[in-house]
Design a protein around this motif. Structure first.
Motif, mmCIF file in Angstrom:
data_model
loop_
_atom_site.group_PDB
_atom_site.id
_atom_site.type_symbol
_atom_site.label_atom_id
_atom_site.label_comp_id
_atom_site.label_asym_id
_atom_site.label_seq_id
_atom_site.Cartn_x
_atom_site.Cartn_y
_atom_site.Cartn_z
ATOM 1 N N SER A 125 -16.749 10.918 20.770
ATOM 2 C CA SER A 125 -18.035 10.640 20.133
ATOM 3 C C SER A 125 -19.171 11.160 21.002
ATOM 4 O O SER A 125 -19.082 11.173 22.237
ATOM 5 N N LEU A 126 -20.240 11.592 20.351
ATOM 6 C CA LEU A 126 -21.402 12.156 21.026
ATOM 7 C C LEU A 126 -22.590 11.209 20.919
ATOM 8 O O LEU A 126 -22.691 10.430 19.965
ATOM 9 N N PRO A 127 -23.536 11.298 21.861
ATOM 10 C CA PRO A 127 -24.822 10.639 21.628
ATOM 11 C C PRO A 127 -25.460 11.197 20.359
ATOM 12 O O PRO A 127 -25.214 12.346 19.983
ATOM 13 N N ALA A 182 -26.676 17.963 30.712
ATOM 14 C CA ALA A 182 -26.663 17.063 29.551
ATOM 15 C C ALA A 182 -26.046 17.752 28.339
ATOM 16 O O ALA A 182 -25.178 17.189 27.652
ATOM 17 N N THR A 183 -26.480 18.979 28.052
ATOM 18 C CA THR A 183 -25.970 19.646 26.850
ATOM 19 C C THR A 183 -24.554 20.169 27.060
ATOM 20 O O THR A 183 -23.746 20.193 26.120
ATOM 21 N N MET A 184 -24.200 20.568 28.288
ATOM 22 C CA MET A 184 -22.819 20.965 28.553
ATOM 23 C C MET A 184 -21.879 19.776 28.391
ATOM 24 O O MET A 184 -20.762 19.926 27.865
ATOM 25 N N ALA A 185 -22.303 18.589 28.835
ATOM 26 C CA ALA A 185 -21.465 17.407 28.651
ATOM 27 C C ALA A 185 -21.259 17.115 27.170
ATOM 28 O O ALA A 185 -20.156 16.730 26.748
ATOM 29 N N CYS A 186 -22.304 17.327 26.362
ATOM 30 C CA CYS A 186 -22.148 17.140 24.912
ATOM 31 C C CYS A 186 -21.148 18.139 24.340
ATOM 32 O O CYS A 186 -20.322 17.791 23.476
ATOM 33 N N LEU A 187 -21.199 19.383 24.793
ATOM 34 C CA LEU A 187 -20.235 20.380 24.327
ATOM 35 C C LEU A 187 -18.813 19.985 24.724
ATOM 36 O O LEU A 187 -17.875 20.125 23.926
ATOM 37 N N TRP A 188 -18.642 19.488 25.936
ATOM 38 C CA TRP A 188 -17.326 19.020 26.373
ATOM 39 C C TRP A 188 -16.817 17.910 25.467
ATOM 40 O O TRP A 188 -15.659 17.941 25.028
ATOM 41 N N LEU A 189 -17.668 16.911 25.213
ATOM 42 C CA LEU A 189 -17.247 15.773 24.391
ATOM 43 C C LEU A 189 -16.923 16.236 22.973
ATOM 44 O O LEU A 189 -15.928 15.808 22.383
ATOM 45 N N ARG A 190 -17.759 17.102 22.419
ATOM 46 C CA ARG A 190 -17.498 17.599 21.066
ATOM 47 C C ARG A 190 -16.156 18.314 21.001
ATOM 48 O O ARG A 190 -15.352 18.083 20.087
ATOM 49 N N ASP A 191 -15.899 19.181 21.968
ATOM 50 C CA ASP A 191 -14.664 19.964 21.954
ATOM 51 C C ASP A 191 -13.432 19.093 22.191
ATOM 52 O O ASP A 191 -12.324 19.458 21.766
ATOM 53 N N ALA A 198 -22.502 29.816 24.121
ATOM 54 C CA ALA A 198 -21.356 29.158 23.494
ATOM 55 C C ALA A 198 -21.142 29.736 22.101
ATOM 56 O O ALA A 198 -22.103 29.927 21.335
ATOM 57 N N PRO A 199 -19.903 30.049 21.729
ATOM 58 C CA PRO A 199 -19.669 30.697 20.435
ATOM 59 C C PRO A 199 -19.998 29.831 19.236
ATOM 60 O O PRO A 199 -20.303 30.353 18.168
ATOM 61 N N ASP A 200 -19.943 28.513 19.401
ATOM 62 C CA ASP A 200 -20.141 27.610 18.263
ATOM 63 C C ASP A 200 -20.943 26.398 18.720
ATOM 64 O O ASP A 200 -20.538 25.691 19.638
ATOM 65 N N LEU A 201 -22.075 26.152 18.085
ATOM 66 C CA LEU A 201 -22.916 25.001 18.419
ATOM 67 C C LEU A 201 -22.964 23.976 17.289
ATOM 68 O O LEU A 201 -23.773 23.040 17.341
ATOM 69 N N HIS A 202 -22.098 24.103 16.297
ATOM 70 C CA HIS A 202 -22.077 23.123 15.222
ATOM 71 C C HIS A 202 -21.674 21.749 15.763
ATOM 72 O O HIS A 202 -20.877 21.643 16.702
#
Length: 243
Positions: free
Chosen positions: A111-113, A98-107, A166-170
């Motif tokens: 749009s994110l959940p 779930a959180t890796m998919a969010c990182l993919w979408l962000r990068d 992950a280097p950046d979680l913003h």
């Protein structure tokens, strides 16, 4: 409840607590990247939908070893793009996905959940946190099994993405992380909550005393402590959706 298919024919299961449309949560099941399906987590999804008054869309992602990393991450990310949910949730390996998919979408600039809900998540595939040793024998999740499962999911240690590292979680969604005291994955979940907070993410974090890995999966039937932890989790989820 309705079984359906999502992007590329991916099997999904949709739970609706009532006829009126409710906010949607995508749920990603655990199972060490190798096991689990729509049926193993059916009761958990039903209970979340009912207790939290949300629709739940469960994902039957591709599993290792036939489909190694990053196949399951890609599946979850595709479902998030397709369904545009308010939240994504997962337990154990499902929390990782779930959180890796969010990182993919962000990068990717997608749009994110608004919310991510991580229950006893695996966030460090290097297994370098102290609880892997301290709690990796004699409790629900064995450290040797966990290490073996990760090699099935990502055979090359050089290509094992870890959310904690992950280097950046913003820019990640508002996050609920619940860990368990007697869990080999406890410390990496706690550390991930800390890193997200440092990155400016709004985080709700709790470590459940006395409980083991996988407490969300039917342990309420035999443990009053687990049942109480379920109630706390459901209240937290409902509060996130009411913001």
């Amino acid at each position: 409840m309705e079984d359906l298919h999502g992007p590329d024919g991916l099997p999904l299961r949709h739970y609706r607590p009532r006829r009126q449309a409710r906010p949607l949560m995508v749920f990603v099941h655990g199972g060490a990247f190798l096991m689990g399906d729509l049926d193993t987590h059916d009761r958990t999804c039903r209970r979340i939908a009912d207790a939290c008054d949300v629709e739940v869309l469960a994902v039957d992602y591709r599993r290792a070893p036939e489909h190694p990393c990053p196949a399951a991450i890609a599946d979850v990310a595709a479902v998030l793009r397709w369904s545009r949910p308010a939240a994504v949730a997962g337990d154990s390996a499902g929390g990782y996905l779930a959180t890796m998919a969010c990182l993919w979408l962000r990068d990717a600039g997608d749009s994110l959940p608004a919310i991510q809900i991580l229950i006893c998540p695996n966030t460090d595939l290097t297994l370098s946190q102290p609880s892997v040793v301290d709690k990796g024998i004699g409790y629900a999740l064995d450290a040797d099994f966990l290490a073996w499962a990760i090699t099935q999911w990502a055979p090359d240690p050089a290509t094992r993405p870890s959310p904690l590292l992950a280097p950046d979680l913003h820019g990640m969604p508002d996050t609920l992380i619940v860990t368990a005291e007697h869990d080999a994955l406890r410390d990496e979940g706690d550390a991930y909550a800390h890193r997200l907070t440092q990155a400016g993410v709004r985080v709700t974090h709790r470590q459940e005393p006395g409980l083991m890995h996988g407490f969300i999966q039917n342990m309420d039937l035999t443990s009053q402590e687990a049942a109480a932890a379920h109630d706390r989790l459901f209240r937290d989820i409902a509060c996130l959706f009411s913001r």
